[in-house]
Design an enzyme around this catalytic site. Structure first.
Site, mmCIF file in Angstrom:
data_model
loop_
_atom_site.group_PDB
_atom_site.id
_atom_site.type_symbol
_atom_site.label_atom_id
_atom_site.label_comp_id
_atom_site.label_asym_id
_atom_site.label_seq_id
_atom_site.Cartn_x
_atom_site.Cartn_y
_atom_site.Cartn_z
ATOM 1 N N HIS A 1 7.203 -27.070 -1.232
ATOM 2 C CA HIS A 1 6.550 -28.195 -1.909
ATOM 3 C C HIS A 1 5.421 -27.722 -2.805
ATOM 4 O O HIS A 1 4.593 -28.513 -3.247
ATOM 5 C CB HIS A 1 6.054 -29.200 -0.858
ATOM 6 C CG HIS A 1 7.194 -29.745 -0.051
ATOM 7 N ND1 HIS A 1 7.747 -30.984 -0.288
ATOM 8 C CD2 HIS A 1 7.930 -29.177 0.944
ATOM 9 C CE1 HIS A 1 8.762 -31.166 0.554
ATOM 10 N NE2 HIS A 1 8.888 -30.089 1.307
ATOM 11 N N LYS B 1 -14.149 0.861 -3.821
ATOM 12 C CA LYS B 1 -15.219 1.333 -2.933
ATOM 13 C C LYS B 1 -16.245 2.126 -3.739
ATOM 14 O O LYS B 1 -17.450 1.956 -3.567
ATOM 15 C CB LYS B 1 -14.644 2.236 -1.828
ATOM 16 C CG LYS B 1 -13.768 1.522 -0.848
ATOM 17 C CD LYS B 1 -13.316 2.462 0.261
ATOM 18 C CE LYS B 1 -12.224 1.842 1.088
ATOM 19 N NZ LYS B 1 -11.584 2.784 1.986
ATOM 20 N N GLU C 1 0.822 -1.207 0.000
ATOM 21 C CA GLU C 1 0.000 0.000 0.000
ATOM 22 C C GLU C 1 0.861 1.265 0.000
ATOM 23 O O GLU C 1 0.427 2.325 -0.429
ATOM 24 C CB GLU C 1 -0.901 -0.016 1.250
ATOM 25 C CG GLU C 1 -2.285 0.531 0.993
ATOM 26 C CD GLU C 1 -3.267 0.229 2.116
ATOM 27 O OE1 GLU C 1 -4.440 0.044 1.809
ATOM 28 O OE2 GLU C 1 -2.853 0.176 3.296
HETATM 29 O O1 PA5 Z 1 -3.316 1.657 5.683
HETATM 30 C C1 PA5 Z 1 -4.462 2.068 5.593
HETATM 31 O O2 PA5 Z 1 -4.734 3.232 5.885
HETATM 32 C C2 PA5 Z 1 -5.636 1.190 5.214
HETATM 33 O O3 PA5 Z 1 -5.305 -0.042 4.723
HETATM 34 C C3 PA5 Z 1 -6.526 0.996 6.406
HETATM 35 O O4 PA5 Z 1 -5.786 0.379 7.425
HETATM 36 C C4 PA5 Z 1 -7.767 0.178 6.105
HETATM 37 O O5 PA5 Z 1 -8.382 0.597 4.941
HETATM 38 C C5 PA5 Z 1 -8.757 0.303 7.257
HETATM 39 O O6 PA5 Z 1 -9.162 1.621 7.398
HETATM 40 P P1 PA5 Z 1 -9.937 2.153 8.643
HETATM 41 O O7 PA5 Z 1 -9.126 1.895 9.850
HETATM 42 O O8 PA5 Z 1 -10.144 3.618 8.391
HETATM 43 O O9 PA5 Z 1 -11.253 1.421 8.727
#
Ligand code: PA5
Length: 456
Positions: free
Chosen positions: A319, A433, A298
């Site tokens: 394996h 989303k 990310e």
């Molecule tokens: O790193 C990030 O910001 C995202 O992956 C969030 O952790 C994930 O989308 C969850 O978001 P939130 O804590 O706002 O529900």
């Protein structure tokens, strides 16, 4: 009062890039020293892209004793009332917890008879109907509590799971008792979860504005459920504090493992190694790799750039994926987390008949067999054109997991800047989303609904 460092003479996790050299040279890596240190300084000075999300940088050393005590006290309330605690969250709001709990709990936890600690289960990290059904069924008749974690407070997956589990809890124990068993961890002011928590009067913890989800494991996001599981969060934080020092901008490149790791993987990427496989020979580290994949995927996968983070558990996956790693397309490198000393000793027994031919191993530790598998694999992969970075962890403990978390976070910030991206945003995660809301006719998405339905 800041947290004191109680641990003296502890080793640190270490990094060895000797076997990563081949498609790149040591000189090439060291030629990146200035750039890596400059990127580390950019983090330190807060003058790079995404600089409003640098709260994680000095987080370990700024956690106070009072904050930890508040988390521990809240954990103790849940521990005293619940056999099961559901940690509700997705991405950075659950992976850190799962990584620590899986690494430190007994692998056959659910089969243990009398328990000292509540079982931690997870929800809100998928939209699987069967998963939710089975979870709700298993919670029937059990004393359970909920930790609802969402930084934005608006993420669909955890919100949906919380709606269902909150109702089930209230129906089971009544609204007033349910309030004592629900903790919300979210933004200080914004989001639906904040509004709900304030209205219902839940105990809350704040996720600081300047700490992104995937960097939040050392905030209450990770620390509260980890403490509920009975794990010493002070050890975790103390390990992270030690690594905060060890990777500081003042530590020269040659001794700064976060800078060296960042420089090495970027040089490998430039040489055509587009995939990094995080491997372990210790199955309990499986979710550490899941946490790592989110952190790097990310943070770096943007602008059509970035190493693809993958992972394997070895020897298990030798394996299956082992064939691809040994002989497939040569676009990979491997980073192995090697554990120096297991927490237990198991010896291979002698067998008089020796029908399996294994008496040559009799009396040896199982870990000796594992270590030879690890060494043999490293050499085979290097021979097969897979550069190998080795991270050594003295043991699997909260302290060293704390070190590992911080080491990877710091290296990720440096590496993202070296790559030329903003490591602290995630614009790409919004695309699905938007489509999902349009397809579900969410109010406010009328135009998008019309457009997407025309494409079907
Ligand atoms: O790193 C990030 O910001 C995202 O992956 C969030 O952790 C994930 O989308 C969850 O978001 P939130 O804590 O706002 O529900």
């Amino acid at each position: 009062m800041r947290l004191l460092i109680y641990r003296y003479n502890m080793k640190n996790i270490s990094l060895n890039i000797d076997k990563a050299l081949g498609s790149i040279t040591k000189e090439q890596v060291y030629a990146q020293a200035t750039k890596a240190s400059a990127c580390n300084a950019t983090l330190q000075n807060g003058n790079g892209a995404g600089n409003d999300f640098l709260g994680w940088l000095h987080l370990p050393s700024s956690i106070t004793d009072a904050e930890l005590t508040d988390i521990e006290n809240t954990a103790n309330v849940l521990r005293s009332k619940c056999e099961v605690v559901v940690a509700i969250g997705i991405g950075g709001s659950y992976l850190g917890t799962k990584a620590v709990v899986e690494a430190l709990n007994n692998s056959f936890d659910w089969l243990l008879g009398e328990r000292k600690n509540p079982v931690i289960v997870y929800a809100g990290h998928n939209i699987g109907e069967d998963y939710l059904y089975e979870l709700c069924e298993v919670l029937k008749g059990k004393q359970f509590g909920l930790i609802n974690i969402s930084k934005s407070g608006t993420t669909t997956e955890p919100a949906l799971a919380f709606r269902m589990l909150k109702k089930q809890l209230e129906d089971a124990v009544g609204k007033e008792e349910a309030k004592q068993r629900i903790v919300a961890i979210t933004d200080a002011k914004r989001g639906a979860l904040r509004t709900l928590a304030d209205q219902e009067g839940y105990k809350t913890f704040i996720i600081p504005d300047n700490v992104g989800g995937r960097f939040s494991v050392l905030t209450p996001v990770g620390l509260l459920p980890i403490a509920v599981a009975g794990i010493n969060i002070r050890d975790l934080v103390t390990g992270a504090v030690s690594m905060e020092k060890a990777t500081d901008v003042n530590i020269p490149f040659a001794d700064n493992i976060s800078e060296i790791y960042a420089a090495t993987r970027n040089e490998l990427y430039k040489s055509g190694k587009k995939i990094e496989i995080l491997a372990n020979f210790h199955p309990k580290l499986h979710y550490i790799a899941e946490w790592w994949k989110q952190l790097y995927g990310e943070s770096e996968g943007k602008e059509h750039k970035g190493i693809f983070p993958a992972s394997v558990d070895l020897t298990t996956d030798l394996h299956s994926m082992g064939q691809w790693i040994q002989d497939g397309e040569r676009t990979i490198f491997e980073t192995v987390i090697s554990v120096e000393e297991p927490n237990h000793t198991v010896l291979v027994p002698t067998d008089e008949a020796n029908l399996d031919g294994l008496n040559f191993l009799a009396g040896k530790r199982v870990d000796e067999v594992n270590k030879m598998a690890e060494l043999g694999t490293q050499l085979a992969h290097v021979d097969g054109g897979v550069p190998n970075i080795k991270i050594t962890m003295p043991e699997v403990s909260a302290y060293y997991i704390g070190q590992l978390f911080y080491f990877f976070e710091r290296a990720c910030g440096i590496s993202g800047y070296m790559l030329g991206v903003n490591p602290f945003d995630q614009p790409g995660v919004e695309a699905y989303k938007k489509n999902m809301f349009a397809l579900l006719n969410k109010p406010g998405y009328e135009k998008e609904s019309e457009a997407i339905k025309a494409r079907l």
